[in-house]
Scaffold this motif. Structure first.
Motif, PDB file in Angstrom:
ATOM      1  N   GLY A   1     -20.920 -23.707  -4.314  1.00 57.81           N
ATOM      2  CA  GLY A   1     -21.484 -22.388  -4.543  1.00 57.81           C
ATOM      3  C   GLY A   1     -22.198 -22.290  -5.868  1.00 57.81           C
ATOM      4  O   GLY A   1     -22.413 -23.278  -6.572  1.00 57.81           O
TER       5      GLY A   1
ATOM      6  N   ARG B   1     -23.842 -17.372   3.360  1.00 57.34           N
ATOM      7  CA  ARG B   1     -23.067 -17.375   2.117  1.00 57.34           C
ATOM      8  C   ARG B   1     -22.044 -16.249   2.164  1.00 57.34           C
ATOM      9  O   ARG B   1     -22.261 -15.191   2.769  1.00 57.34           O
ATOM     10  CB  ARG B   1     -23.975 -17.208   0.900  1.00 57.34           C
TER      11      ARG B   1
ATOM     12  N   TYR C   1     -19.804 -14.009  -0.774  1.00 57.89           N
ATOM     13  CA  TYR C   1     -20.000 -13.752  -2.194  1.00 57.89           C
ATOM     14  C   TYR C   1     -19.062 -12.674  -2.711  1.00 57.89           C
ATOM     15  O   TYR C   1     -18.515 -11.865  -1.952  1.00 57.89           O
ATOM     16  CB  TYR C   1     -21.447 -13.333  -2.461  1.00 57.89           C
ATOM     17  N   THR C   2     -18.903 -12.687  -4.021  1.00 51.13           N
ATOM     18  CA  THR C   2     -18.243 -11.597  -4.725  1.00 51.13           C
ATOM     19  C   THR C   2     -18.952 -11.389  -6.057  1.00 51.13           C
ATOM     20  O   THR C   2     -19.341 -12.365  -6.719  1.00 51.13           O
ATOM     21  CB  THR C   2     -16.739 -11.865  -4.932  1.00 51.13           C
ATOM     22  N   ASN C   3     -19.163 -10.147  -6.436  1.00 50.28           N
ATOM     23  CA  ASN C   3     -19.848  -9.788  -7.681  1.00 50.28           C
ATOM     24  C   ASN C   3     -19.074  -8.686  -8.377  1.00 50.28           C
ATOM     25  O   ASN C   3     -18.497  -7.791  -7.729  1.00 50.28           O
ATOM     26  CB  ASN C   3     -21.267  -9.300  -7.393  1.00 50.28           C
TER      27      ASN C   3
ATOM     28  N   TRP D   1     -27.262  -6.897  -5.027  1.00 51.17           N
ATOM     29  CA  TRP D   1     -25.815  -6.815  -5.164  1.00 51.17           C
ATOM     30  C   TRP D   1     -25.414  -5.913  -6.346  1.00 51.17           C
ATOM     31  O   TRP D   1     -26.253  -5.350  -7.039  1.00 51.17           O
ATOM     32  CB  TRP D   1     -25.201  -8.214  -5.302  1.00 51.17           C
TER      33      TRP D   1
ATOM     34  N   ASP E   1     -27.180  -8.721   5.461  1.00 54.60           N
ATOM     35  CA  ASP E   1     -26.259  -8.855   4.337  1.00 54.60           C
ATOM     36  C   ASP E   1     -25.458  -7.572   4.197  1.00 54.60           C
ATOM     37  O   ASP E   1     -26.032  -6.489   4.010  1.00 54.60           O
ATOM     38  CB  ASP E   1     -27.051  -9.130   3.054  1.00 54.60           C
TER      39      ASP E   1
ATOM     40  N   SER F   1     -27.016 -19.351 -14.525  1.00 52.96           N
ATOM     41  CA  SER F   1     -26.458 -19.677 -13.219  1.00 52.96           C
ATOM     42  C   SER F   1     -26.255 -21.186 -13.140  1.00 52.96           C
ATOM     43  O   SER F   1     -26.971 -21.954 -13.788  1.00 52.96           O
ATOM     44  CB  SER F   1     -27.378 -19.204 -12.082  1.00 52.96           C
TER      45      SER F   1
ATOM     46  N   GLY G   1     -20.807 -13.177 -10.946  1.00 46.90           N
ATOM     47  CA  GLY G   1     -20.671 -13.305  -9.502  1.00 46.90           C
ATOM     48  C   GLY G   1     -20.539 -14.755  -9.091  1.00 46.90           C
ATOM     49  O   GLY G   1     -20.966 -15.674  -9.803  1.00 46.90           O
ATOM     50  N   TYR G   2     -19.932 -14.957  -7.930  1.00 55.08           N
ATOM     51  CA  TYR G   2     -19.832 -16.301  -7.355  1.00 55.08           C
ATOM     52  C   TYR G   2     -20.221 -16.231  -5.882  1.00 55.08           C
ATOM     53  O   TYR G   2     -19.682 -15.414  -5.124  1.00 55.08           O
ATOM     54  CB  TYR G   2     -18.422 -16.869  -7.485  1.00 55.08           C
ATOM     55  N   HIS G   3     -21.179 -17.087  -5.490  1.00 52.81           N
ATOM     56  CA  HIS G   3     -21.684 -17.117  -4.119  1.00 52.81           C
ATOM     57  C   HIS G   3     -21.410 -18.505  -3.541  1.00 52.81           C
ATOM     58  O   HIS G   3     -21.916 -19.515  -4.047  1.00 52.81           O
ATOM     59  CB  HIS G   3     -23.182 -16.821  -4.096  1.00 52.81           C
ATOM     60  N   TYR G   4     -20.615 -18.543  -2.483  1.00 56.96           N
ATOM     61  CA  TYR G   4     -20.214 -19.803  -1.865  1.00 56.96           C
ATOM     62  C   TYR G   4     -21.018 -20.034  -0.593  1.00 56.96           C
ATOM     63  O   TYR G   4     -21.046 -19.169   0.298  1.00 56.96           O
ATOM     64  CB  TYR G   4     -18.717 -19.769  -1.537  1.00 56.96           C
TER      65      TYR G   4
END
Length: 311
Positions: free
Chosen positions: A250, A285, A287-289, A130, A33, A244, A275-278
């Protein structure tokens, strides 16, 4: 006659080996990761670790009569440099061997404390990883050690109830005492509840954890409360809430966490996270946080954008 006996003996040996092998299993697994961004309270942008990169081995052998032997080894590393996360401990995350029956399991080695595993980690939608992690709030910062070396652990499950206790002798190390951790959890339907208590082996450093979580993958809400004392015998209080839920392919996550040092009248963490995890697949996956911690005077905002692949 010898020509007949030898093939029969070989077939018998191979059959025995195949039977013995079928009673045990070993799994190799891992995750890599990496993302780009900046941690909260940091001046530097760069390549960041997200969910800690790892490689591990775990296995179990059926001994018969309801008894099983098991082991777990896990190495953590910094994928951006290839270096070990902890140069002093190659099997930094897990290094234990155990024996279990219907009466529970005994493990010996290095492992998560029950209080961390049952009551702290499940309370964070970001899994203590993260830029959006709430690990500081939930562990009382340096109060909880996450894992014990030299651990002697007993854990048992019955229906929705789970109980664990770990004792870690100091082994004569100067300035330390025997460490201990205990926790219990209960699951019924969509509700999960847990409580934990531990001391990491110094005169103070006592930490208590309470968590409640409700829901499933479509929607889940989290709550946590922690209290105790740090190594300087100062009172620490903390709490967090989070949620969540599935959005498209996602997961959208959000949390708020706060921790105070009561004796110094200071706020150690005051953090909003989203955050969003696709999920590109079951194993991969992107992701952005984003996180903002008002406890800091500068560099209050952190973020990361990355990819995680498990195998």
């Amino acid at each position: 006659m010898k020509k007949i006996i030898f093939p029969l003996a070989m077939a018998s040996a191979l059959s025995f080996a195949q039977t013995a092998y079928s009673q045990s299993n070993v799994t190799a697994y891992g995750m890599v990761d990496l993302g780009v961004g900046r941690a909260v309270n940091s001046d530097n942008y760069g390549v960041l670790q997200g969910l800690a990169s790892r490689v591990g081995f775990k296995g179990q052998e059926d001994l018969g009569g309801g008894w099983k032997a098991s082991f777990h080894l896990q190495h953590r590393f910094n994928a951006d440099t290839g270096a070990s996360s902890n140069p002093a401990k190659y099997w930094h995350a897990d290094s234990w061997v155990g024996l279990e029956s219907r009466y529970g399991q005994i493990r010996l080695g290095r492992m998560f404390t029950p209080s961390y595993e049952y009551a702290m980690l499940p309370a964070d939608p970001f899994m203590h990883s993260w830029a959006s992690s709430s690990i500081t709030t939930m562990t009382g910062k340096a109060t909880s050690p996450y894992r014990f070396d030299n651990g002697i652990n007993y854990n048992v499950k019955s229906g929705g109830f789970r109980f664990g206790v770990t004792f870690a002798p100091s082994e004569g190390v100067t300035g330390t005492q025997n460490a201990y951790s205990t926790a219990a959890s209960y699951t019924t339907g969509k509700l999960y509840m847990a409580a934990g208590h531990e001391n990491q082996g110094t005169q103070h450093d006592v930490w208590n954890s309470l968590t409640a979580r409700w829901g499933d993958d479509s929607l889940k809400v989290f709550s946590f409360y922690g209290f105790g004392r740090n190594k300087d015998n100062q009172s620490i209080r903390s709490y967090s809430v989070g949620a969540s839920g599935k959005v498209a392919h996602g997961m959208l996550m959000a949390s708020y966490s706060r921790m105070n040092n009561q004796d110094l009248d200071t706020t150690v963490q005051d953090k909003f996270s989203v955050g969003y995890h696709y999920m590109l697949s079951k194993r991969t996956r992107i992701y952005t946080n984003l996180a903002h911690d008002r406890a800091f005077k500068t560099n209050k905002t952190g973020f990361d954008v990355g990819i995680a692949h498990s195998f």
